[in-house]
Design an enzyme around this catalytic site. Structure first.
Site, PDB file in Angstrom:
ATOM      1  N   ASP A 160     -41.655-109.784 -10.583  1.00 15.13           N
ATOM      2  CA  ASP A 160     -40.896-110.656 -11.483  1.00 15.13           C
ATOM      3  C   ASP A 160     -39.398-110.365 -11.355  1.00 15.13           C
ATOM      4  O   ASP A 160     -38.567-111.279 -11.344  1.00 15.13           O
ATOM      5  CB  ASP A 160     -41.370-110.434 -12.921  1.00 15.13           C
ATOM      6  CG  ASP A 160     -42.881-110.472 -13.006  1.00 15.13           C
ATOM      7  OD1 ASP A 160     -43.453-111.551 -12.816  1.00 15.13           O
ATOM      8  OD2 ASP A 160     -43.498-109.408 -13.206  1.00 15.13           O
ATOM      9  N   HIS A 188     -46.232-108.597 -17.739  1.00 16.18           N
ATOM     10  CA  HIS A 188     -46.310-109.396 -16.497  1.00 16.18           C
ATOM     11  C   HIS A 188     -47.175-110.628 -16.810  1.00 16.18           C
ATOM     12  O   HIS A 188     -48.364-110.664 -16.514  1.00 16.18           O
ATOM     13  CB  HIS A 188     -46.916-108.581 -15.358  1.00 16.18           C
ATOM     14  CG  HIS A 188     -47.180-109.431 -14.142  1.00 16.18           C
ATOM     15  ND1 HIS A 188     -46.180-110.007 -13.406  1.00 16.18           N
ATOM     16  CD2 HIS A 188     -48.338-109.835 -13.564  1.00 16.18           C
ATOM     17  CE1 HIS A 188     -46.706-110.710 -12.412  1.00 16.18           C
ATOM     18  NE2 HIS A 188     -48.018-110.631 -12.499  1.00 16.18           N
TER      19      HIS A 188
END
Ligand code: NAD
Ligand code: LMR
Length: 330
Positions: A160, A188
């Protein structure tokens, strides 16, 4: 070469992430060009034959740093004496599934593996969970390994972090290496919060440089938050090479240290920093020195960021309750 090999356990070794990851570990991308590695590869029994094929390809690559490869379907044997563990093996989500759907399917894997690491890994073990839902799977493994210090369990939000850097670089016409101090906060998942208020582009504050709250809220955040789903939609399978790359980035930096004057995003057990409930494995800005990470302290969190961080950590707390009610943690 005089260094003793580092024993690296990898689970899900016949899967698609590992088809990229293992070759990069063996080539030296994980621990550098002078450090031999021994691979310990765990799979479920029906995948062992496919894994044998991967091992043939590792052999055929004649990597000078690869001192040995062992495979197996018993975590107690495969994890014996390992220094690093990359827990990747889990079922990926398919089109239309949310990560929460994976909690029950995958959570149980991490009780067994947490116990096996507790009983058999080397004293310096570091564990990084990539298999989804990564943060809560790491929590399950940590909770089932009472003899291993909690801070040795991390989960992957580096993908990410890398995605956020790439999106910002494209927006401002910079390269990813112009960007520092990116932070992913939280889980996440689609609630993660990529923070531009502390990121810098060639030393300049990214939010000030972009100066476009509409882009930040309506384009940047959803693009990074939904990138995994966009890749599943486009490829028909979840991200693999970029996930392998991020797994290497995280463990590389955890072992060898973060660059001076920068930080990285790591999901680590919260010590209560930034109001994140203690014990949740949540993403924070971290630096690493001497193999030990520290959560960067003292950042000012504005109201917008506060609400986003709180939403993602609330989701992590809900996941913790869900796995508790499934009996996967006490
Ligand atoms: P894959 O299905 O190609 O491979 C997974 C492998 O894990 C399979 O070979 C399977 O046999 C194996 N496995 C299942 N249970 C196991 C167990 N108990 N022990 C050992 N191995 C086991 O999946 P993939 O694309 O390689 O993805 C693996 C995981 O990584 C998925 O959960 C996926 O959602 C996740 N992922 C995480 C991120 C992240 O940024 N955190 C990014 C991409 C993918
Ligand atoms: C990703 O972020 O690419 C992975 O976690 C796969 C997914 O399920 O989104």
């Amino acid at each position: 070469m005089s260094n003793a090999p580092v024993k690296v356990a990898v689970t899900g070794a016949a899967g698609q992430i590992c088809y990229n990851l293992l070759f990069r570990i063996a080539s030296g991308a994980l621990l550098g060009p002078d450090q031999p590695v021994e691979l310990r590869l765990l799979e479920i029994t029906p995948a062992l034959k496919a894994l044998e094929g991967v091992v043939m390809e590792l052999d055929d690559s004649a990597f000078p740093l690869l001192s040995g490869v062992q495979i197996g379907d018993d975590a107690n044997t495969v994890f014996d004496g390992v220094n690093l563990a990359l827990l990747i093996g889990a079922r990926p989500r398919s089109k239309g599934m949310e990560r929460a759907d994976l909690l029950e399917a995958n959570g149980a894997i991490f009780t067994t593996q947490g116990r096996a690491l507790n009983d058999h890994a080397a004293a310096d073990i570091k564990v990084l969970v990539t298999g989804n839902p990564a943060n809560t799977n790491a929590l399950i493994a940590m909770s089932n390994a009472p003899d291993i210090p909690r801070q040795r369990f991390n989960a992957l939000t580096r993908l990410d972090h890398n995605r956020a850097k790439a999106q910002l670089a494209a927006k401002v016409g910079a390269t990813v290496s112009d960007i520092t101090h990116m932070t992913i906060w939280g889980n996440h998942s689609a609630t993660q919060y990529p923070d531009l208020f502390h990121a810098l582009v060639r030393g300049q504050n990214a939010a000030d440089l972009v100066n476009d709250q509409e882009w930040l809220e309506s384009t940047f955040l959803p693009t990074v938050q939904q990138r995994g789903a966009a890749i599943i939609e486009a490829r028909g399978a979840s991200s693999a090479a970029s996930a392998a790359n991020a797994t290497i980035d995280h463990m590389h930096d955890w072992v060898l240290g973060t660059p001076e004057n920068d930080w990285v995003s790591m999901s680590v057990p919260s010590d209560g920093s930034y109001g994140v409930p203690e014990g949740l494995i949540s993403s924070f800005p971290c630096t690493v020195s001497g193999g030990e990470y520290s959560i960067v302290q003292g950042l000012e969190i504005n109201d917008f960021s506060r609400a986003k961080i709180d939403a993602s950590t609330a989701e992590l707390a809900e996941e913790r309750e869900a796995v508790r009610s499934l009996g996967l943690i006490s």
